[in-house]
Design an enzyme around this catalytic site. Sequence first.
Site, mmCIF file in Angstrom:
data_model
loop_
_atom_site.group_PDB
_atom_site.id
_atom_site.type_symbol
_atom_site.label_atom_id
_atom_site.label_comp_id
_atom_site.label_asym_id
_atom_site.label_seq_id
_atom_site.Cartn_x
_atom_site.Cartn_y
_atom_site.Cartn_z
ATOM 1 N N HIS A 134 0.820 -1.223 0.000
ATOM 2 C CA HIS A 134 0.000 0.000 0.000
ATOM 3 C C HIS A 134 0.845 1.261 0.000
ATOM 4 O O HIS A 134 0.328 2.351 -0.234
ATOM 5 C CB HIS A 134 -0.916 0.017 1.226
ATOM 6 C CG HIS A 134 -1.981 -1.032 1.176
ATOM 7 N ND1 HIS A 134 -3.319 -0.725 1.037
ATOM 8 C CD2 HIS A 134 -1.925 -2.379 1.212
ATOM 9 C CE1 HIS A 134 -4.033 -1.844 1.007
ATOM 10 N NE2 HIS A 134 -3.217 -2.867 1.116
ATOM 11 N N ASP A 180 3.474 9.623 -0.757
ATOM 12 C CA ASP A 180 2.309 8.875 -0.293
ATOM 13 C C ASP A 180 2.002 7.784 -1.313
ATOM 14 O O ASP A 180 1.958 8.073 -2.519
ATOM 15 C CB ASP A 180 1.104 9.831 -0.173
ATOM 16 C CG ASP A 180 0.102 9.387 0.880
ATOM 17 O OD1 ASP A 180 0.047 8.170 1.165
ATOM 18 O OD2 ASP A 180 -0.632 10.247 1.405
HETATM 19 C C1 G6P Z 1 -0.929 3.231 6.214
HETATM 20 C C2 G6P Z 1 -0.447 1.813 5.995
HETATM 21 C C3 G6P Z 1 -1.396 0.817 6.633
HETATM 22 C C4 G6P Z 1 -1.627 1.188 8.081
HETATM 23 C C5 G6P Z 1 -2.157 2.616 8.188
HETATM 24 C C6 G6P Z 1 -2.380 3.069 9.649
HETATM 25 O O1 G6P Z 1 -2.052 3.488 5.436
HETATM 26 O O2 G6P Z 1 -0.273 1.538 4.618
HETATM 27 O O3 G6P Z 1 -0.873 -0.488 6.564
HETATM 28 O O4 G6P Z 1 -2.522 0.298 8.679
HETATM 29 O O5 G6P Z 1 -1.228 3.479 7.574
HETATM 30 O O6 G6P Z 1 -1.235 2.890 10.398
HETATM 31 P P1 G6P Z 1 -1.178 1.961 11.691
HETATM 32 O O7 G6P Z 1 0.282 1.905 12.024
HETATM 33 O O8 G6P Z 1 -1.989 2.671 12.730
HETATM 34 O O9 G6P Z 1 -1.744 0.606 11.351
#
Ligand code: G6P
Length: 476
Positions: free
Chosen positions: A176, A384
Amino acid sequence: MPATGKTKKSTKKNAKEFDFIVVSNRLPVDRVRNADGKDDWRRSPGGLVTALGPVMAKSDGAWVGWHGAPGEKLDAFGHENMKLIPVELSAEEVELYYEGFANATLWPLYHDVIAPPEFHRTWWEAYRTVNKRFADAVAHSAAQGAIVWVQDYQLQLVPKYLREARPDLQIGFFNHIPFPPLEIYAQLPWRRALLEGLLGADLLGFQRPNDASNFLRCVRRYVNATVKQNQITIGERTVRAGAFPISIDTAQISALAATPEVQERAKQIRRDLGNPKTVLLGVDRLDYTKGIRHRLKAFSELLEEGRLNVGDVTLIQVASPSRERVESYRMLREEVEGTVGRINGTFDTIQHTAVRYLHHSYPLAEMVALYLAADVMLVTALRDGMNLVAKEYVATRANNDGALVLSEFTGAADQLRQALLINPHDIDGLKDSMMAAVEISASESARRMRLMRRQILDHDVERWSQEFLSSLRSKT
Ligand code: G6P
């Protein structure tokens, strides 16, 4: 299996064997406390679960992931139409694998080293251990020949571990976040092992064509494999890599934006701000990749120079709390909050504020009301993978009004070509584009918005998942 003592092989499929498994660091649910004081689960906001929920329901699916509480062991449970299989992480593993290797090594390395990545062997060891645990959880739950879809940078070794345990599976992986250029990736002490981890998959998906080609270049350099166009041959196996830009649940966002309650809430927000002529909006996780400081600098210079005036304009900045135990995130929060304090201290009047700063997360309906209330959406990320906020804003603009200022360093810039595209490092250019957005004519705004809306209506998250999964199944 009944406890008869005999291990007679049943022809009936074991209830634990799923034909489709999604694996991600976090399960797509959040724990909430009900009115009666009991814990319950609520589906997390976000397009991924909306897109994959129906696929799960149709094809006997399960989701494997961490449930968010360190040190807690939970049994598999059902939620809505999904079966959820929690993976346990100790408090120490959260520190070393999640806060450490995932978010203080890989995250900054993959985002142009905006913050310096840290390399620690203990973090790497924990990353391997935890990735192995995720792979084991899948290996124990997958039916013969099942499709497994691994999500994101936290789990890059899972494809390899899984292939070793279960060569019968079809394995997809989607990143992602960006994949860095070779010259930056080269810093990683475990650069080869990580690539080999990914190459356990049959299909590797990236957000932008550039991410896929960065990856292929790294493979060519560090792995003993043949790379031809988007195909990698290692021994007997072929692995494909390509771009599959993710999107949002456009219909869900548009539907929310059309409800009278949300529309009324949007008007209320503007009234509460004292009905400024122009509302600017930023919505981000509080992350150093998002360019919040650059945005604030540009805004404060525009106020300083009198090109914008408090009372006429307000900037709403939603900064949702994120990774708060990681040092670089703590430092960023202090800096952003110091800057907001200085801007407001200098430019606020008794009646009006320059920046309405909100360190909260909000339910989707409130986010949609904020998008509706905003004349100008500011997405100034320094790097991003995609940026779904930009797409969500466009999805709410049924009247084809509003303006999107969008960093060219986001994946979304590939699809939303009619946004006011900016380089956030060029503060003068950013300021000019912000002014252009504030002053845009109705006809120009409609022309751009119409084209961007067509793009995201045609390319929603469901189409994204269908394209990825059908490519995985077709093996070409
Ligand atoms: C990004 C990453 C995700 C992640 C999200 C929130 O979008 O690509 O994999 O889940 O951020 O971050 P966190 O560390 O809270 O899961």
